[in-house]
Write a protein that holds these residues in place. Structure first.
Motif, mmCIF file in Angstrom:
data_model
loop_
_atom_site.group_PDB
_atom_site.id
_atom_site.type_symbol
_atom_site.label_atom_id
_atom_site.label_comp_id
_atom_site.label_asym_id
_atom_site.label_seq_id
_atom_site.Cartn_x
_atom_site.Cartn_y
_atom_site.Cartn_z
ATOM 1 N N ASP A 21 -0.317 -6.891 10.974
ATOM 2 C CA ASP A 21 -0.511 -6.037 12.141
ATOM 3 C C ASP A 21 -0.743 -6.860 13.406
ATOM 4 O O ASP A 21 -0.750 -6.309 14.505
ATOM 5 N N ASP A 54 2.561 -1.168 6.879
ATOM 6 C CA ASP A 54 2.790 0.263 6.724
ATOM 7 C C ASP A 54 3.744 0.449 5.547
ATOM 8 O O ASP A 54 4.826 -0.154 5.529
ATOM 9 N N GLN A 57 7.440 1.364 6.501
ATOM 10 C CA GLN A 57 8.178 0.314 7.203
ATOM 11 C C GLN A 57 8.481 -0.855 6.262
ATOM 12 O O GLN A 57 9.560 -1.444 6.332
ATOM 13 N N ARG A 85 -5.811 -2.000 4.928
ATOM 14 C CA ARG A 85 -4.478 -2.217 5.486
ATOM 15 C C ARG A 85 -3.587 -3.058 4.580
ATOM 16 O O ARG A 85 -2.456 -3.353 4.945
#
Length: 180
Positions: A21, A54, A57, A85
Motif C-alpha cells: 500500500d 487488495d 486487484q 492488510r
C-alpha cells in the motif's frame, strides 16, 4: 522453443509483483532485488507491477499473467504476514490448480536459521496455475534474497537435479529425472 535436455539452462519469462500500500518504484527494494536476481540468473523479467494489498486487484493482475502464455513464472513479494492488510494468500491460492506446499515449508525452514521463530508468522507459499509457477514471499528485501538465493533460483534451473519446475511449465516437454 526448441526441445532442450535437462542439462541445458532455459531462460524463463518472469513477472514480478510487489504487494504494498506504500511502496513506489523508487522505494520498492524487494521487487528490485527480485528483478536483479532473476536477470543475473539469466532469466527475462517481462513485467513488473506494484499493486495495493487488495484481494481483487491482486487476483486481476496475477490472473492476467497466468493467462499470458509468455509468462512462465510469477514471483510476488509482500502481503504474506498477519496484519489486516496482508491478503496475498487469500487472493491467490484460489487461482491455483495445485499448491506447492513444500515451497512455504522449505522457505520457513531456511528462515528459521536467519530470523529464528519469527518465521512462523511467514505465510510464504507457492502454486501452479495454467502451467505457470507462482512463488509468494514476504515483503522484506532480506526475505526476497533468502527465497531467491536459497530456493527459487535452483527450482527455475533446468539443470538442477533431480528435479525442478521447468518441466512443469508451458514451454517444454522435459521430465524430472528419477532420484535413482
Amino acid at each position: 522453443m526448441a526441445k532442450a535436455t535437462m542439462a541445458e539452462f532455459i531462460p524463463l519469462n518472469i513477472a514480478v509483483l510487489t504487494v504494498s500500500d506504500t511502496r513506489t518504484e523508487e522505494t520498492d527494494t524487494s521487487g528490485k532485488t527480485l528483478v536483479e536476481r532473476a536477470a543475473a540468473a539469466g532469466h527475462n523479467v517481462i513485467d513488473k507491477a506494484i499493486v495495493i494489498d487488495d484481494v481483487y486487484q491482486l487476483r486481476a493482475i496475477v490472473s492476467k499473467w497466468i493467462a499470458d502464455e509468455k509468462v512462465q513464472v510469477i514471483v510476488s513479494t509482500g502481503g504474506t504476514g498477519f496484519t489486516e492488510r496482508d491478503n496475498t494468500p487469500e487472493a491467490l491460492i484460489p487461482l491455483f490448480d495445485k499448491s506447492v506446499e513444500g515451497f512455504g515449508e522449505v522457505f520457513r525452514h531456511i528462515s528459521l536459521g536467519e530470523i529464528g521463530t519469527s518465521t512462523v508468522q511467514s505465510r510464504a507459499f507457492g502454486g501452479m496455475a495454467n502451467g505457470t509457477v507462482v512463488f509468494c514471499v514476504p515483503g522484506s528485501t532480506n526475505a526476497c534474497k533468502t527465497a531467491w538465493d536459497k530456493l527459487i533460483v535452483e527450482q527455475l534451473d533446468a539443470s538442477h537435479k533431480p528435479c525442478n519446475f521447468v518441466p512443469h511449465l508451458n514451454l517444454t516437454d522435459l521430465q524430472c529425472e528419477s532420484r535413482g
